[in-house]
Design a protein around this motif. Structure first.
Motif, mmCIF file in Angstrom:
data_model
loop_
_atom_site.group_PDB
_atom_site.id
_atom_site.type_symbol
_atom_site.label_atom_id
_atom_site.label_comp_id
_atom_site.label_asym_id
_atom_site.label_seq_id
_atom_site.Cartn_x
_atom_site.Cartn_y
_atom_site.Cartn_z
ATOM 1 N N ALA A 107 55.623 2.713 59.766
ATOM 2 C CA ALA A 107 56.960 2.142 59.968
ATOM 3 C C ALA A 107 56.991 1.217 61.163
ATOM 4 C CB ALA A 107 57.992 3.267 60.140
ATOM 5 N N PRO A 108 57.778 0.136 61.092
ATOM 6 C CA PRO A 108 58.688 -0.254 60.005
ATOM 7 C C PRO A 108 58.041 -1.060 58.890
ATOM 8 C CG PRO A 108 58.974 -1.742 61.833
ATOM 9 C CD PRO A 108 57.946 -0.725 62.282
ATOM 10 N N GLY A 109 56.715 -1.171 58.901
ATOM 11 C CA GLY A 109 56.030 -1.786 57.774
ATOM 12 C C GLY A 109 55.515 -3.187 57.994
ATOM 13 N N GLY A 110 55.569 -3.688 59.214
ATOM 14 C CA GLY A 110 55.115 -5.052 59.457
ATOM 15 C C GLY A 110 53.657 -5.265 59.114
ATOM 16 N N LYS A 111 52.793 -4.360 59.563
ATOM 17 C CA LYS A 111 51.364 -4.519 59.306
ATOM 18 C C LYS A 111 51.047 -4.242 57.837
ATOM 19 C CE LYS A 111 50.159 -3.350 64.087
ATOM 20 N NZ LYS A 111 51.556 -3.072 64.543
ATOM 21 N N THR A 112 51.737 -3.278 57.231
ATOM 22 C CA THR A 112 51.582 -3.033 55.795
ATOM 23 C C THR A 112 51.841 -4.310 55.008
ATOM 24 O OG1 THR A 112 52.210 -0.687 55.905
ATOM 25 C CG2 THR A 112 52.582 -1.798 53.824
ATOM 26 N N CYS A 113 52.968 -4.933 55.307
ATOM 27 C CA CYS A 113 53.354 -6.136 54.569
ATOM 28 C C CYS A 113 52.389 -7.279 54.826
ATOM 29 C CB CYS A 113 54.780 -6.542 54.940
ATOM 30 S SG CYS A 113 56.038 -5.375 54.366
ATOM 31 N N GLY A 163 45.337 -1.922 46.969
ATOM 32 C CA GLY A 163 46.043 -0.676 46.669
ATOM 33 C C GLY A 163 46.466 -0.038 47.974
ATOM 34 N N MET A 164 47.689 -0.299 48.392
ATOM 35 C CA MET A 164 48.171 0.079 49.720
ATOM 36 C C MET A 164 48.973 1.373 49.686
ATOM 37 S SD MET A 164 48.628 -0.477 53.000
ATOM 38 C CE MET A 164 48.233 -2.191 53.353
ATOM 39 N N THR A 165 48.608 2.297 50.565
ATOM 40 C CA THR A 165 49.440 3.464 50.854
ATOM 41 C C THR A 165 49.966 3.314 52.270
ATOM 42 O OG1 THR A 165 48.190 4.953 49.408
ATOM 43 C CG2 THR A 165 49.509 5.971 51.140
ATOM 44 N N ALA A 166 51.299 3.308 52.398
ATOM 45 C CA ALA A 166 51.948 3.221 53.710
ATOM 46 C C ALA A 166 52.478 4.605 54.055
ATOM 47 C CB ALA A 166 53.083 2.204 53.680
ATOM 48 N N ILE A 200 60.341 0.868 55.693
ATOM 49 C CA ILE A 200 59.163 0.248 55.101
ATOM 50 C C ILE A 200 59.494 -0.283 53.716
ATOM 51 C CG2 ILE A 200 56.780 0.592 54.342
ATOM 52 C CD1 ILE A 200 56.576 2.896 56.336
ATOM 53 N N GLN A 201 60.149 0.539 52.907
ATOM 54 C CA GLN A 201 60.475 0.126 51.544
ATOM 55 C C GLN A 201 61.431 -1.050 51.534
ATOM 56 O OE1 GLN A 201 59.006 1.586 48.637
ATOM 57 N NE2 GLN A 201 59.777 -0.426 47.999
ATOM 58 N N GLN A 202 62.382 -1.063 52.444
ATOM 59 C CA GLN A 202 63.318 -2.192 52.521
ATOM 60 C C GLN A 202 62.588 -3.482 52.855
ATOM 61 O OE1 GLN A 202 65.940 -0.550 55.477
ATOM 62 N NE2 GLN A 202 67.332 0.344 53.974
ATOM 63 N N ASN A 203 61.627 -3.418 53.767
ATOM 64 C CA ASN A 203 60.861 -4.609 54.107
ATOM 65 C C ASN A 203 59.963 -5.050 52.958
ATOM 66 O OD1 ASN A 203 61.799 -5.188 56.748
ATOM 67 N ND2 ASN A 203 60.606 -3.488 57.555
ATOM 68 N N LEU A 204 59.348 -4.107 52.275
ATOM 69 C CA LEU A 204 58.553 -4.450 51.095
ATOM 70 C C LEU A 204 59.407 -5.148 50.042
ATOM 71 C CD1 LEU A 204 56.531 -1.131 50.766
ATOM 72 C CD2 LEU A 204 55.506 -3.377 51.130
ATOM 73 N N ASP A 205 60.600 -4.618 49.811
ATOM 74 C CA ASP A 205 61.473 -5.190 48.786
ATOM 75 C C ASP A 205 61.878 -6.622 49.144
ATOM 76 O OD1 ASP A 205 61.302 -2.800 47.430
ATOM 77 O OD2 ASP A 205 63.261 -2.059 48.091
ATOM 78 N N GLN A 210 54.490 -4.744 46.996
ATOM 79 C CA GLN A 210 54.468 -3.390 46.450
ATOM 80 C C GLN A 210 53.432 -2.537 47.168
ATOM 81 O OE1 GLN A 210 53.863 -3.650 42.201
ATOM 82 N NE2 GLN A 210 56.045 -4.021 41.818
ATOM 83 N N ALA A 211 53.848 -1.308 47.501
ATOM 84 C CA ALA A 211 52.944 -0.331 48.099
ATOM 85 C C ALA A 211 53.454 1.058 47.763
ATOM 86 C CB ALA A 211 52.877 -0.513 49.616
ATOM 87 N N ARG A 212 52.583 2.006 47.897
ATOM 88 C CA ARG A 212 52.997 3.402 47.756
ATOM 89 C C ARG A 212 53.442 3.883 49.133
ATOM 90 N NH1 ARG A 212 48.907 8.470 47.191
ATOM 91 N NH2 ARG A 212 50.454 10.131 46.974
ATOM 92 N N VAL A 213 54.732 4.155 49.283
ATOM 93 C CA VAL A 213 55.269 4.633 50.556
ATOM 94 C C VAL A 213 55.310 6.155 50.500
ATOM 95 C CG1 VAL A 213 57.198 4.586 52.157
ATOM 96 C CG2 VAL A 213 56.624 2.529 50.843
#
Length: 432
Positions: free
Chosen positions: A255-261, A270-273, A284-289, A294-297
């Motif tokens: 969280a909040p997902g910056g590096k994931t994104c 195949g990303m797991t956050a 995280i999901q809000q930022n992905l959206d 797409q990632a598995r949160v």
């Protein structure tokens, strides 16, 4: 109609005297003001009031016969903000004083109006002498707690004062362009066409720089996911991770997902956050959206993978470990008020547990990036070095960036290096 300065004083008292999060307080208080100019003033007062609290809190105390911190915390905070307006924001004297005195009524403390006026007028008369007294003590000169200054001097003796001063500087606004949606040059042109002053970062391939903060939700491309806000030091993570298309990747403590994104913007992986806190996992999901990724949160504890891991190894793991945040004080000014020296040992132990727990999840030949936004060796080298010493199959890969310096098996960017935040990185490879 809400009085902006009164609202700011009540909010600053929450942050400085009751331990509330500056970010949470701004998010909760700002919607109470309808005018964007008032919201901008509120943000400036709270950020600078928190950043310089240790300096001007001491100045207010020295001018009072009886402390107001306990009995009238909002009035005390208002006096601090009065000095902030005069010394940091450099508002016209007459306007700053008159508006601050008026704000006493907005706090429903009219009987203190005379005191507030007298203290601010006294400051104006005795300003030079009182500033000299504040400058004579390093804690009030640098607005930095004594324990943290001592830690800087221990770990970075030649850089300690520069580090502390960098924490008091206004950071630039850095954006990360979503290359899945738009090219960096094309997005830069759209900003410039809309009247924004922006420039390409000289060596971070997805970064743009704006000199001042602004309401990013009003920028072109925000709703369509063309960009995200992310300091350049954090953008280094995707460069070091080197995730290729098709790889399984774990972003722990995401969280909040910056590096994931950012990793997903670079490649189809195949990303797991993973995130411990369910509320922060929602971010995280809000930022992905918004960025159309797409990632598995997953909600879970990084130090206990048995509860969430599916048994399949990852080719890349990013550990953005919970830390003291001492490298991002210029963006998170309340760290200097809330963090304590006694926190570091517990953080170090947690960091070590997470690193040890996630290492078995890395595939042979895989790469793990350990990162913190800390400047303290206890959370960086002192975590990674014993980990490597105990595992012959782990080796540190060399890092060389345009800014920063070698720090044990990793690399340390100090705040202000290349106008970036402070970050530590170590890149570890599993050889067997």
């Amino acid at each position: 109609m809400k009085d902006t300065r009164a609202l700011a004083a009540a909010a600053l008292a929450e942050v400085a005297l009751r331990g509330a999060s500056l970010r949470d307080v701004i998010q909760r208080r700002a919607p109470q003001l309808a005018d964007p100019r008032d919201r901008a003033l509120l943000s400036a007062l709270l950020n600078e009031g928190t950043r310089w609290w240790l300096r001007f809190d001491a100045a207010v105390e020295a001018m009072l016969q009886q402390s107001l911190r306990q009995k009238e915390p909002t009035v005390h905070a208002l006096l601090v903000l009065g000095l902030i307006q005069l010394e940091i924001l450099q508002l016209p004297d007459y306007a700053a004083v008159a508006a601050t005195v008026q704000a006493v009524r907005g706090l429903h403390r009219p009987r203190h109006a005379g005191l507030v006026n007298a203290i601010l007028r006294r400051w104006q008369r005795e300003r030079v002498e009182r500033l000299a007294r504040l400058d004579a003590d390093e804690t009030t000169r640098l607005a930095c707690p004594a324990w943290l200054l001592q830690a800087f001097r221990q770990d970075w003796p030649a850089e300690a004062d520069r580090i502390a001063r960098a924490g008091n500087a206004e950071p630039p606004l850095m954006l990360r362009v979503n290359r899945r949606q738009i090219g960096r040059e094309a997005f830069l042109q759209s900003l410039q066409d809309a009247g924004y002053e922006a420039a390409l970062h000289p060596w971070l391939s997805d970064a743009l720089i704006l000199p001042h903060s602004t309401d990013v939700t009003r920028m072109p491309g925000f709703a369509t996911g063309h960009f995200a806000v992310q300091d350049g030091a954090a953008q280094i993570a995707a460069d070091l991770l080197q995730a290729d298309p098709g790889m399984r990747v774990l972003d722990a403590c995401a969280a909040p997902g910056g590096k994931t994104c950012h990793v997903l913007e670079r490649a189809e992986v195949g990303m797991t956050a993973l995130e411990f806190d369910a509320g922060r996992a929602l971010r995280i999901q809000q930022n992905l959206d918004r960025l159309q990724l797409q990632a598995r949160v997953t909600v879970g504890d990084a130090s206990e993978p048995a509860a969430w891991w599916d048994g399949r190894t990852y080719e890349r793991i990013l550990i953005d470990a919970p830390c003291s945040a001492t490298g991002v004080i210029r963006r998170r000014a309340d760290v200097r008020l809330h963090r304590r020296a006694s926190d570091i040992a517990a953080l170090q132990a947690q960091q070590g547990r997470i690193l040890a727990a996630l290492w078995p999840l890395l595939a042979p030949g895989g790469r793990l990036v350990y990162a913190t936004c800390s400047l303290l060796r206890a959370e960086n080298q002192a975590v990674v070095e014993p980990f490597l010493a105990a595992r012959p199959e782990a080796r540190a890969l060399a890092i060389e960036l345009p800014v920063g310096q070698t720090a044990g098996p990793g690399w340390q960017v100090l705040p202000g290096d290349g106008d970036l935040d402070g970050m530590y990185y170590a890149v570890l490879e599993k050889t067997a």
